[in-house]
Design a protein around this motif. Structure first.
Motif, PDB file in Angstrom:
ATOM      1  N   LEU A 161       0.830  -1.202   0.000  1.00 13.02           N
ATOM      2  CA  LEU A 161       0.000   0.000   0.000  1.00 13.02           C
ATOM      3  C   LEU A 161       0.868   1.257   0.000  1.00 13.02           C
ATOM      4  N   ASP A 162       2.003   1.190   0.688  1.00 16.13           N
ATOM      5  CA  ASP A 162       2.901   2.348   0.672  1.00 16.13           C
ATOM      6  C   ASP A 162       3.350   2.633  -0.767  1.00 16.13           C
ATOM      7  N   ASP A 163       3.679   1.573  -1.500  1.00 22.35           N
ATOM      8  CA  ASP A 163       4.034   1.747  -2.911  1.00 22.35           C
ATOM      9  C   ASP A 163       2.873   2.360  -3.684  1.00 22.35           C
ATOM     10  N   VAL A 164       1.675   1.846  -3.388  1.00 24.71           N
ATOM     11  CA  VAL A 164       0.479   2.338  -4.074  1.00 24.71           C
ATOM     12  C   VAL A 164       0.327   3.837  -3.864  1.00 24.71           C
ATOM     13  N   LEU A 165       0.466   4.252  -2.603  1.00 25.63           N
ATOM     14  CA  LEU A 165       0.216   5.659  -2.281  1.00 25.63           C
ATOM     15  C   LEU A 165       1.289   6.567  -2.861  1.00 25.63           C
ATOM     16  N   LEU A 167       2.462   6.238  -5.661  1.00 25.19           N
ATOM     17  CA  LEU A 167       2.124   6.414  -7.073  1.00 25.19           C
ATOM     18  C   LEU A 167       0.994   7.422  -7.281  1.00 25.19           C
ATOM     19  N   PHE A 168       0.376   7.853  -6.170  1.00 23.25           N
ATOM     20  CA  PHE A 168      -0.674   8.873  -6.289  1.00 23.25           C
ATOM     21  C   PHE A 168      -0.023  10.189  -6.741  1.00 23.25           C
ATOM     22  N   PRO A 169      -0.620  10.899  -7.667  1.00 29.17           N
ATOM     23  CA  PRO A 169      -0.083  12.220  -8.027  1.00 29.17           C
ATOM     24  C   PRO A 169      -0.098  13.113  -6.792  1.00 29.17           C
ATOM     25  N   ALA A 170       0.834  14.045  -6.764  1.00 25.43           N
ATOM     26  CA  ALA A 170       0.982  14.913  -5.590  1.00 25.43           C
ATOM     27  C   ALA A 170      -0.332  15.601  -5.249  1.00 25.43           C
ATOM     28  N   SER A 171      -1.079  15.957  -6.272  1.00 25.37           N
ATOM     29  CA  SER A 171      -2.310  16.724  -6.057  1.00 25.37           C
ATOM     30  C   SER A 171      -3.459  15.848  -5.548  1.00 25.37           C
ATOM     31  N   ALA A 172      -3.347  14.525  -5.730  1.00 22.75           N
ATOM     32  CA  ALA A 172      -4.480  13.647  -5.406  1.00 22.75           C
ATOM     33  C   ALA A 172      -4.656  13.503  -3.903  1.00 22.75           C
ATOM     34  N   GLU A 173      -5.919  13.455  -3.493  1.00 24.30           N
ATOM     35  CA  GLU A 173      -6.206  13.259  -2.080  1.00 24.30           C
ATOM     36  C   GLU A 173      -5.897  11.815  -1.701  1.00 24.30           C
ATOM     37  N   ARG A 174      -5.177  11.657  -0.598  1.00 20.76           N
ATOM     38  CA  ARG A 174      -4.836  10.304  -0.166  1.00 20.76           C
ATOM     39  C   ARG A 174      -5.888   9.767   0.795  1.00 20.76           C
ATOM     40  N   PRO A 175      -6.209   8.474   0.669  1.00 19.03           N
ATOM     41  CA  PRO A 175      -7.187   7.908   1.616  1.00 19.03           C
ATOM     42  C   PRO A 175      -6.554   7.741   2.985  1.00 19.03           C
TER      43      PRO A 175
END
Lengths: 589, 589
Positions: A161-165, A167-175
């Protein structure tokens, strides 16, 4: 006819969530779930699920729009018992927006995963179980696509999941992330400040009045398809659909009261074919396993006196081919339900000889579970084993609560001949068909059409006795020299070769024939001393099938690429075949 | 959330009629029904039902408004997959009038009666089965109330129907009459010109495309209540409700595949608690009996290897008290489902000792079958017999597909205390609750209220383990000196007297106490040598219950008046008690 229609007492939404409270009443002191040395009773499971729902509500996961139990809005609106009030109820649903607040889970078959099948939708949120075997990139796409605000993650999947997060674009809200502890695993303890599953439960109220759906059409789960043929799509199912599939799966498999169910099928695969709710309905015992091999399955069957289990044919394979050291005698017949691919005859023979009673069904993520099953006829018991295996490999007839299942001609929309030969697309109609694909009305419209059918994308035939048999996924049909040929038929014959462990046949582009069959073959370990050559494999086929069906190419591979549920990923093989280029020069044959 | 809602493939109406075609596919060659030397297979039964539906259509019973199978109107309207289209569908239902064309049947459990449960609604008509034990006057009222245009009548009931029709006013339209022949009965043959059931079937098309409901809320059956407490009312059930009760009854009773079901419960009583459709769903065998006594039941069980049967406690009584000459050993356990009244402990002991496995449930004509059942807990097996009987006499918990069942205070609408003592009204909520009473919106509104509950009119308590127990019909509660007393409790104690065969307690008006309990008692045959006196019966009660509950009056009767389903008609006894006048002069006690 005044006053005769949906009314306040009969129009209450149906939902499989209701099963839990009833079972806690009847079987409150009986075991609900076992995992290593952890064991819960049904009244504990109910209270843990209510704590979860309550805690999620407090986190604001299901926005303030909580519906009181009594009277629920549609009921209070339906004051007059008539169709007019039904209309009124529909209008009220139109006025409000539909709640759709997904909570995602990355976990194997651990207790928390089971509890989430109740606790998450009981908070009003939509449950999204994520296939643990996907790569970080795909998971990050899914999480953003579903717009999950909260993710539960098994402690061992935390690095994923850390890898997944990342990969989120900087602007994207993280869960928000909540880690599910596991006292039986040697994992770094979560930071003491971090929110964990058990800590979250402690904040919840075990007497919480859970959030009933306002309508039985309200979304309850979101499942991304396993993607054998294309990119994952988010299948949304409602309470009504899941109620029907759960009830139907219990009846179709003749599940008795209080079964002991072994969780070999991942719950993240189409919600374990609806059995999380089904085993609650039957008041059974859920035996959870984080990971398993043949020895672990046999041990669990012996320890817990397992009566029922599900799995792709790969699980049957595991049972059949287990070394003697792993195998244990069964205490009695163990019911095994398999789907995803027809069980090969040899595997059927072996597992049935060991005392497993195998049932075979067919369903898709889009039907939330088994929609068709190979209903067994008593007179078939008297047939020779090979004939029985041939019959059992067929997908079968619609389950009881399905309205219709057919094989139709893609051009005319008419039913194909009941001859076991004419291929067409398998189509389904019934209450368990999905609401649609999330944020993809185009794909939804392509799958669910105005003619009332859900188009499965599977190619099959209808036998004279009205049993359906899959011949292929539409995309897997190979068109060679104008002939449609079923890759599954070629594979069945390859599986009959004594040295073949697994086989998949895909189209290889060909300048002359358009396409030719290309076979990817994995050999059995015991064949390693004297493995067959490619031309021996081709000769084996030539003796057993029409010339045009014989693979022109054979590729040996140690193991074929598979999805999390053990289905061979043909699109990967198709890409490989494509990269080989044209197989045979014009005029060579 | 666009595109996520009811759609063309998942919003098809559910109906129990769909079960028949599936079973004819899977079990086409297997026996469906046996009656004397007549036997049918499931494919024959399907074809006979389709012939019936077709012939009824040709007779114009279901007016030209026939709905084609594919695409059905709600589906073609639901072109876009959204709530808007659901609304649209509802609007379309409002626009058209609801079809309501009842076909009435006066018949015992003969093959035609079974076939009508499918054939009549498959023509689009509503099935109205009439209680054969009613008098001509009542039946003539029902037939005119339902406005039946056609009546099927068993050949032996033809004289009754002639009486019924003579009671029609001269101006009233008479229904068409079709006689059901019976080759095994010595009855005058119908006139050669008269339309008979078998002749009618011959005119029908066995490939008829049956009339699917346009909506799952469309009416399917009309059942007049048995009238224990008041004049008969016409209960209307829709396809959805009957689908749910059928599925739920199969699950609740754990009916396996291919049961052999003995028809001891009349199908004209609440459609045999939904088992005509249930046995079709399970692909079982229906053993039909026109009439029966203990010897006939034991003989049928032996001949057909019966596995399942239903009946009021009076049937259990029959089995338990059968003379040795009538009794035969059972081939294996026979499942008996009983309802209508709690089975007395002594009867339970005896039938269970004989090898019958007794289940107890609770339902009303208004719920189309069993809505609550006494779900058995494994740990109860270890209790002494009297304790097991006490637990099994309780009505139990809601069945799986019911949404809720409760006991509430009539004044406040709040749940009563879970103490097994505080009386309240039993209320139910779930998909199987009726649409309403035909042409009686006032009675409908009284039974189905805006708070979301169906009010059963039964008085009960909720035990600490959340099992419901009926204490009485509201009307049967006796209020003596301001104390509410349950006639059922007094009856239970009377049943415990070794000489008592049956007992019913009703209110007798009393100038001082308001009401006092009056017991009507039938004695066992074997007690005829030395029957107990009235004061001995009163003394028996006095030792076992509070003083205020002891009957002040005891009346011995050879047999108590009963409804067709074996329920004692308390309103008849109440009238008799009323006519006795005040029982006790003020100051006498």
């Amino acid at each position: 006819m005044d006053g005769l229609g949906p009314n306040a007492a009969n129009s209450c939404p149906v939902t499989p969530l209701e099963f839990l409270e009833r079972t806690a009443t009847v079987y409150g002191d009986c075991p609900s779930l076992v995992y290593n040395r952890t064991a819960f009773t049904w009244s504990q499971t109910l209270r843990r699920c209510l704590r979860l729902a309550s805690a999620l509500s407090s986190l604001g996961i299901s926005p303030g729009d909580v519906v009181p139990l009594q009277p629920p809005p549609p009921v209070s609106i339906l004051r007059s018992v008539s169709l007019k009030s039904h209309l009124f109820c529909c209008l009220s649903l139109l006025r409000d927006s539909i709640l759709f607040d997904p909570v995602s889970v990355l976990a194997p078959n651990v207790p928390a995963m089971y509890e989430m099948h109740f606790g998450v939708p009981m908070s009003g949120a939509v449950l999204n179980t994520v296939n643990l075997r996907l790569d970080a990139r795909t998971i990050s796409i899914l999480l953003r696509h579903s717009a999950s605000k909260l993710v539960f993650v098994d402690v061992l999947s935390r690095p994923l999941l850390d890898d997944v997060l990342r990969l989120f674009p900087a602007s994207a809200e993280r869960p928000r992330v909540v880690t599910i502890e596991d006292p039986y695993e040697d994992a770094p303890p979560p930071q003491s400040s971090a929110l964990t599953y058990e800590k979250l439960l402690e904040t919840g109220d075990p007497e919480f009045r859970w959030v009933r759906p306002r309508s039985e059409w309200d979304p309850m789960v979101l499942n991304y398809t396993s993607g054998t043929t294309s990119a994952p799509k988010g299948v949304v199912h409602c309470h009504r659909g899941l109620f029907f599939i759960t009830i139907d799966s219990l009846i179709d498999w003749s599940v008795p009261r209080r079964p002991t169910y072994l969780w070999t099928l991942p719950m993240f695969h189409a919600n374990g074919w609806s059995y999380p709710w089904g085993i609650a309905a039957a008041g059974g015992v859920n035996v959870c396993l984080r990971r398993f091999d043949a020895a672990a399955i046999y041990a669990a069957i012996e320890t817990h006196r397992v009566t029922h289990m599900c799995g792709a044919p790969v699980v049957l394979n595991m049972l059949a081919n287990a070394p003697d050291s792993a195998r244990r005698p069964l205490h009695g017949p163990v019911q095994v339900l398999t789907a995803g691919a027809p069980p090969p005859a040899a595997v059927l023979h072996r597992t049935e000889a060991l005392g497993f009673a195998v049932s075979h069904g067919y369903g898709l993520t889009e039907t939330a579970g088994m929609a068709v099953s190979c209903a067994w006829k008593g007179q078939w018991d008297r047939l020779p084993a090979s004939e029985r295996a041939r019959l059992k490999a067929r997908q079968g007839v619609r389950c009881l609560a399905m309205t219709a299942a057919d094989v139709i001609d893609g051009e005319t929309g008419e039913s194909v001949k009941r001859d076991g030969n004419t291929m067409g697309e398998i189509v389904l109609r019934g209450a368990c068909v999905m609401l649609g694909y999330l944020k993809d009305p185009e794909a939804t419209a392509k799958a669910v059409r105005a003619d009332g059918w859900f188009y499965t994308g599977d190619v099959g035939v209808m036998h004279a006795d009205e049993y359906i048999e899959i011949k292929d996924r539409s995309k897997d049909v190979i068109i060679s020299g104008g002939e449609n040929l079923s890759s599954v038929e070629v594979e069945t014959i390859l599986y009959g070769h004594p040295a073949v462990n697994e086989a998949a046949v895909v189209a290889r582009p060909d300048e002359f024939w358009g396409e030719t069959p290309c076979a990817f073959v994995g050999l059995k370990e015991e064949a390693s001393a004297a493995p067959p050559t490619k031309s021996e494999v081709i000769a084996w086929c030539r003796e057993r099938m029409p010339h045009y069906m014989v693979p022109k190419t054979v590729v040996f591979r140690a193991e074929l690429p598979k999805t999390s549920t053990g289905k061979i990923q043909k699109y990967v093989l198709r890409e490989m075949a494509k990269e080989m280029g044209s197989a045979v020069r014009p005029g060579r044959m």
